[in-house]
Design an enzyme around this catalytic site. Structure first.
Site, short mmCIF file in Angstrom:
data_model
loop_
_atom_site.label_atom_id
_atom_site.label_comp_id
_atom_site.label_asym_id
_atom_site.label_seq_id
_atom_site.Cartn_x
_atom_site.Cartn_y
_atom_site.Cartn_z
N LYS A 34 33.52 -9.78 21.72
CA LYS A 34 32.94 -10.98 21.09
C LYS A 34 33.68 -11.41 19.82
O LYS A 34 33.09 -11.93 18.88
CB LYS A 34 31.45 -10.78 20.80
N LEU A 35 34.98 -11.21 19.83
CA LEU A 35 35.78 -11.62 18.67
C LEU A 35 35.73 -13.13 18.48
O LEU A 35 35.79 -13.64 17.36
CB LEU A 35 37.23 -11.15 18.86
N ALA B 206 18.32 -0.07 28.99
CA ALA B 206 19.62 -0.64 28.66
C ALA B 206 19.98 -1.71 29.67
O ALA B 206 19.49 -1.70 30.80
CB ALA B 206 20.69 0.46 28.65
N GLY B 207 20.86 -2.62 29.29
CA GLY B 207 21.28 -3.65 30.22
C GLY B 207 22.71 -4.06 29.96
O GLY B 207 23.15 -4.13 28.81
N HIS B 208 23.47 -4.27 31.02
CA HIS B 208 24.83 -4.79 30.92
C HIS B 208 24.88 -6.16 31.57
O HIS B 208 24.42 -6.33 32.71
CB HIS B 208 25.83 -3.88 31.66
N LYS C 197 29.62 -3.11 26.58
CA LYS C 197 30.24 -2.04 27.37
C LYS C 197 30.42 -2.44 28.82
O LYS C 197 31.39 -2.04 29.47
CB LYS C 197 29.39 -0.77 27.28
N ARG D 116 15.39 -11.37 20.68
CA ARG D 116 16.48 -11.80 19.80
C ARG D 116 17.00 -10.58 19.04
O ARG D 116 16.24 -9.79 18.50
CB ARG D 116 15.96 -12.84 18.80
N SER E 129 38.26 -8.43 23.58
CA SER E 129 37.56 -9.44 24.39
C SER E 129 37.42 -10.71 23.57
O SER E 129 36.88 -10.70 22.46
CB SER E 129 36.18 -8.91 24.80
N GLN F 4 23.27 2.40 25.64
CA GLN F 4 22.96 2.31 24.21
C GLN F 4 24.22 2.55 23.35
O GLN F 4 25.32 2.26 23.80
CB GLN F 4 21.84 3.28 23.83
N ARG G 290 9.76 20.75 30.44
CA ARG G 290 9.87 21.38 31.76
C ARG G 290 8.71 21.00 32.67
O ARG G 290 8.27 21.77 33.51
CB ARG G 290 9.98 22.91 31.61
N GLY H 154 24.15 -0.08 20.26
CA GLY H 154 24.05 -0.61 21.61
C GLY H 154 24.38 -2.08 21.67
O GLY H 154 24.68 -2.72 20.66
N ASP H 155 24.40 -2.63 22.87
CA ASP H 155 24.67 -4.05 23.10
C ASP H 155 26.06 -4.46 22.66
O ASP H 155 26.30 -5.62 22.31
CB ASP H 155 23.63 -4.93 22.38
#
Length: 430
Positions: free
Chosen positions: A332-333, A39-41, A16, A305, A414, A225, A144, A12-13
């Site tokens: 994040k290159l 999750a967070g974008h 995306k 962190r 990116s 994720q 259920r 994740g992270d």
């Protein structure tokens, strides 16, 4: 018509949100198919920051319809808060551009309380959940006994569900976990009120997707994720409670596998992980500190962190197989600039033996030692680069080595956080 699934290939992270935002320019529908507000974008558009937890980032594009599928678990309070915040910033949000599956499972107050109390009871052995109630909600779905969005729209249905499940939840909270019980009257009043606000957005999302496909529209499927947090294929038990892999788009949105044309795997140029669990390439030194500081590696949801380390090609190769990746997007290159050398984990060593796949048990994975391959780094600032050929030679060599190891072509790169700081080698919608 072309349909694309965007998946995270690590824990994740991976970034995306930015890639989904980029691809949304070519999509008429964006569908979130699993996970919850754990999750967070984070997106940076024109220097302005947006953080999304449930609503697809495609909401920033006029004319794009965003759908939340049945595979998601929805906290209605968080969802409506996101709607309100977007509207307060002048962004149109309503039935014309945002719809919610009637079959989506709802996170209830007792789910959150159970999640938090369990972690506290486990102490040092805790999994590292976000405490948002995601896991307990999925548990009720499988048992259920879950409550779905459709049942928030009718008082009698919701009351009957609560009569059935709440006594057991309160007994568990009080007698086993030592936590406060939940009030049925308070839940009923607040959730019916939120249900009334949700009602204009509620629809059969599977039908809406099928109609769009028949009309030849492009659909983008967005997971939360990453692959190695998948409940079946991840580093169990340090995983999420759903299936982030590409196959999860079928069950979580209500489409057949033949409708998934391309699968784009998002890869951070290094590796991060939040919470507990094994992490073979983790750097507990100045390299790790550099990645945290330069990459601003703090969770969008929790602010925690992130643990950081070198790129792990063993993890990526597993992701390529599990998802059927047709392309990669490297994010994040720019964070690797000034590091020399840069490293890639190409295999693991366990008890003196080399292995190229991830072991099934946590005990075996914790015993793995990374086998690194070193490549020369670069010192140039690459954030202004917009063409692949203009990247420094050593940067291109790093990317080429990733392609060789994973056997999947890189389509998007990116080089910075902003929407425009991107190199598109090939758009998967083309």
């Amino acid at each position: 018509m072309s349909n694309v699934v965007v998946v995270g290939t690590q824990w994740g992270d991976e970034g995306k949100g930015k890639i989904v935002d980029l691809l949304t320019r070519r999509a008429q529908l964006v569908v979130r198919y699993q996970g919850g507000n754990n999750a967070g974008h984070t997106l940076v558009v024109g220097g302005e920051k947006f953080i999304f937890h449930l609503i697809p980032s495609g909401i920033l594009h006029p004319g794009t319809v965003c759908l939340i599928g049945n595979g998601v678990v929805l906290d209605p309070e968080v969802f409506l808060m996101e709607v309100d915040k977007l509207q307060a910033r002048g962004i149109a949000v309503g039935p014309k551009n945002l719809r919610l599956s009637e079959r989506t499972q709802v996170i209830m107050p007792y789910h959150r309380r159970i999640d938090i109390a369990r972690e506290e009871k486990k102490g040092a052995a805790k999994i590292g959940t976000t405490g948002r109630g995601i896991g307990p909600c999925y548990e009720d779905k499988v048992a259920r006994r879950g409550i779905r969005v459709a049942e928030l729209l009718t008082a009698d249905l919701l009351r009957a569900k609560l009569n059935d499940v709440l006594p057991e939840k309160n007994f568990y909270l009080e007698k086993f976990l030592g936590a406060a019980p939940c009030s049925q009257d308070e839940i009923l009043a607040s959730y019916l009120k939120m249900g009334a606000r949700l009602k204009p957005l509620v629809a059969n999302v599977s039908v809406l997707i099928n109609q769009a496909l028949q009309q030849g529209k492009n659909v983008l499927f967005e997971g939360a994720q990453g692959t190695h947090l998948d409940i079946d294929h991840g580093t169990y038990p340090y995983v999420t409670s759903s299936n982030p892999i590409a196959g999860g788009a079928c069950t979580g949105a209500g489409v057949g596998p033949g409708q998934l044309h391309h699968v784009l795997g998002i890869v951070k140029a290094y590796t991060t992980r939040v919470g507990g669990g094994p992490f073979p390439t983790e750097c507990l030194d100045k390299i790790g500190d550099h990645l945290v500081e330069c990459g601003v590696e703090f969770g969008s949801t929790t602010g925690r962190r992130r643990r950081c380390g070198w790129l792990d090609a063993v993890v990526l190769k597993d992701s390529a197989r599990l998802n059927g990746l047709t392309g990669l997007a490297i994010t994040k290159l720019d964070v690797l600039s000034t590091l020399n050398p840069v490293k890639i984990c190409v295999a693991y060593e366990v008890n003196g033996k080399r292995r190229d796949t991830i072991p099934a048990t946590i005990q075996d994975l914790e015993g793995c030692r990374p086998v690194f391959e070193e490549l020369p780094g670069w010192s140039e600032d690459i954030r202004e680069v917009r063409a692949y050929g203009d990247l420094p030679a050593n940067t291109r060599r790093y990317l080429q080595r990733v392609e060789e190891l994973v056997q999947v072509p890189i389509q998007i790169i990116s080089v910075g956080p902003d929407r425009e700081e991107t190199i598109v080698v090939q758009n998967p919608f083309e």
